[in-house]
Motif scaffolding. Structure first.
Motif, mmCIF file in Angstrom:
data_model
loop_
_atom_site.group_PDB
_atom_site.id
_atom_site.type_symbol
_atom_site.label_atom_id
_atom_site.label_comp_id
_atom_site.label_asym_id
_atom_site.label_seq_id
_atom_site.Cartn_x
_atom_site.Cartn_y
_atom_site.Cartn_z
ATOM 1 N N UNK A 63 38.277 29.086 27.858
ATOM 2 C CA UNK A 63 37.355 30.226 27.895
ATOM 3 C C UNK A 63 36.341 30.034 29.014
ATOM 4 N N UNK A 64 35.807 28.842 29.124
ATOM 5 C CA UNK A 64 34.822 28.560 30.164
ATOM 6 C C UNK A 64 35.414 28.688 31.558
ATOM 7 N N UNK A 65 36.658 28.210 31.726
ATOM 8 C CA UNK A 65 37.284 28.271 33.042
ATOM 9 C C UNK A 65 37.454 29.683 33.555
ATOM 10 N N UNK A 66 37.478 30.646 32.635
ATOM 11 C CA UNK A 66 37.625 32.049 33.008
ATOM 12 C C UNK A 66 36.305 32.801 33.079
ATOM 13 N N UNK A 67 35.229 32.224 32.539
ATOM 14 C CA UNK A 67 33.979 32.974 32.410
ATOM 15 C C UNK A 67 32.786 32.364 33.135
ATOM 16 N N UNK A 68 32.889 31.117 33.561
ATOM 17 C CA UNK A 68 31.787 30.473 34.276
ATOM 18 C C UNK A 68 32.258 29.958 35.624
ATOM 19 N N UNK A 69 31.371 30.014 36.589
ATOM 20 C CA UNK A 69 31.626 29.411 37.895
ATOM 21 C C UNK A 69 31.004 28.024 37.947
ATOM 22 N N UNK A 70 31.534 27.218 38.852
ATOM 23 C CA UNK A 70 30.994 25.886 39.123
ATOM 24 C C UNK A 70 30.858 25.753 40.633
ATOM 25 N N UNK A 71 30.322 24.663 41.084
ATOM 26 C CA UNK A 71 30.240 24.451 42.530
ATOM 27 C C UNK A 71 31.637 24.365 43.127
ATOM 28 N N UNK A 72 32.523 23.656 42.437
ATOM 29 C CA UNK A 72 33.894 23.451 42.918
ATOM 30 C C UNK A 72 34.853 23.578 41.742
ATOM 31 N N UNK A 73 36.117 23.790 42.064
ATOM 32 C CA UNK A 73 37.164 23.888 41.043
ATOM 33 C C UNK A 73 38.344 23.000 41.424
#
Length: 536
Positions: A63-73
């Motif tokens: 769920x987080x991987x689809x709804x939050x951004x991070x500096x890098x992936x």
């Protein structure tokens, strides 16, 4: 009339109990999901919180991987590589201690608030000061409540500076920044919901403050999670308006829903149901080896389970061959080491097999010739329930009585994290694509007291291993790739021989899906199971 049918269908999608009742009564269900909606059946009872500073469960990784951004992936096509997310670029200082990230211009949260480096710094600060289960992913870089403001800061609105305490391999640092706990939250929005010094945690348990391609609209525990397209997302907008995760635990129920067209994707199909759906021309399947290991752990607070001979005996009382053939066929492979295949330092050794006589001899050596009793906390879904029942039967052959205590994901995890279990069966997915992710949790326990803050799996099971903890730290600092890989292989051998962990298998994640879906792909980790790029 058509509008009424569509509205009725959408209400049915949101009301799993109502739909199940209609289907079981024999009344035909509307066998088509809305064209603008992806509907998945998924066991989501492990979700405890939506807060990325606290969430540490596999479902919330997705769920987080689809709804939050991070500096890098993580690069979904090559997990050995890191790609930019909201960071436009980054540099590492010559001494290996300072990482400087430049943010992409013009970014916005789903709320419409601008994304700045101050939001990134705030996200690090709240994760450290909240000090929930995943905080150790960041604290291992020397971040503490009293220094995080200096070590993770915005030097200007578009520049975030992160200073670590030792010159780690840059790939390790960047891999950690792909973890859920490094998600960037909307400081302005969260601050509006702060109570006392909780950094908005009470609100964030059910709230959303992200900027990813989807946004969380609703979560009802053990029932449903609804995502909607975030039109403020900086990248390509999601093709569908919404994604619905319906909590359906039983594989047979998922298969029936998929065959009838009431869902688009079935996520927890067991081997028998998987064999059936592939015969349907309207259904296809996809799979991916996962960085997820299923294991049994033995709490060392239990004096019987703390005996080395007992730990070894129990490893010989698992029928790995039967489990592989009957319970995980197509959804996993026997794997007895803690690093999944595909990660630096993997060790493909499976030395244990069912050997009741050897186990009896070890139990006799431990002074337990007549056997003993203990309990196991089991999340009430497959394949873990089936594996637990299989182990219960083989333990009995050596006079060991196992009581299975079933519960949902929240119940079993809460007890496990409190160290009040005897034994536990579950899964561990890598938090970031680096060998330290699993080594840290299986072989490191800096403070074995109940007040210990580094709550690794070794800590949860009260396995006090100061020497292994030192070796784990040394492997983390080794910059030579070949030497580092060898160090992790050595650690895995020691865990095989002496640990309270019985490693069973590595997951192959499988999904059954309606053939009209486009772009559905399972990633190497749960947080790379992207649904925002799916279309119909």
């Amino acid at each position: 009339m058509l509008v009424n049918q569509i509205n009725t269908k959408f209400r049915l999608l949101l009301g799993g109990a109502a739909l199940s009742a209609i289907m079981l009564s024999g009344v035909p269900a509307w066998a088509e999901t809305p064209a603008d909606t992806l509907v998945e059946a998924f066991a989501i009872d492990d979700v405890i919180t939506l807060d990325p500073a606290e969430a540490f469960e596999l479902t919330m990784g997705e769920i987080n991987g689809n709804t939050y951004d991070k500096l890098v992936r993580l690069d979904i096509n090559d997990p050995s590589k890191i790609i930019a997310d909201i960071a436009e670029s980054w540099t590492v200082s010559d001494d290996g201690l300072t990482y400087t990230f430049k943010l992409k211009p013009g970014l916005k949260f789903a709320s419409g608030n601008p994304i700045t480096a101050d939001d990134v710094a705030y996200s690090f600060e709240r994760a450290i000061k909240l000090d929930k289960s995943p905080a150790f992913i960041l604290t291992q870089f020397g971040l503490k409540a009293d220094n995080v403001a200096e070590k993770a800061k915005a030097s200007d609105p578009s520049t975030f500076v992160f200073t670590v305490d030792q010159p780690y391999a840059p790939s390790f640092v960047l891999n950690c920044l792909t973890a859920t706990v490094a998600s960037v939250v909307d400081k302005k929005l969260v601050s509006e919901h702060v109570v006392g010094d909780d950094y908005g945690n009470a609100w964030m348990k059910t709230g959303y403050a992200g900027s990813g391609p989807m946004k969380i609209r609703d979560w009802r525990a053990n029932e449903i999670i609804v995502l909607e397209r975030n039109d403020n997302y900086y990248g390509t907008k999601a093709a569908l308006n919404r994604v619905i995760y319906r909590h359906v635990k039983e594989s047979a129920a998922q298969r029936l829903l998929l065959e009838k067209g009431d869902i688009d994707v079935a996520r927890n199909l067991e081997p028998n149901d998987l064999e059936q759906v592939v015969k349907n021309s309207d259904i296809t399947t996809t799979s991916a080896p996962k960085g997820t290991i299923y294991y049994i752990s033995l709490n060392q607070k239990n004096p019987n389970l703390a005996k080395p001979e007992v730990r070894e005996a129990l490893k010989y009382l698992v029928d790995y061959e039967a489990i592989g053939e009957k319970l995980i066929k197509g959804i996993g492979e026997i794997h007895q080491t803690f690093l999944p295949k595909g990660i630096l330092g993997e060790l493909d050794e499976n030395p244990y097999k069912l050997d009741v006589e050897k186990a009896k001899a070890l139990l006799e050596k431990a002074g337990l010739k007549e056997g003993f009793s203990f309990s196991m906390d089991v999340r009430n879904n497959q394949p873990v329930t089936g594996i637990a029942e299989s182990v219960q039967q083989t333990l009995a052959q050596a006079g060991v009585k196992l009581e299975i205590i079933p519960g949902d994901g929240k119940q079993t995890l809460t007890k496990y994290r409190a160290r009040t279990h005897d034994s536990y069966i579950g899964q561990w997915g890598v938090d970031y694509w680096d060998p330290n992710s699993n080594a840290e949790t299986f072989t490191s326990n800096p403070d074995n007291s109940d007040a210990g803050t580094n709550k690794t799996l070794a800590w949860r099971n009260a396995w006090d291993v100061p020497d292994l903890t030192k070796e784990t730290k040394a492997a983390l600092l080794e910059r030579d790739g070949a030497k580092r890989a060898q160090m992790y292989q050595d650690l895995q051998k020691k865990v095989l021989e002496t640990s309270p962990f019985i490693l069973i298998f590595q997951q192959t994640e499988v999904a059954g899906l309606r053939s009209n879906l486009k772009g559905f792909k399972l990633g190497p980790s749960f947080d790379t199971n992207y649904v925002f790029n799916v279309s119909k």
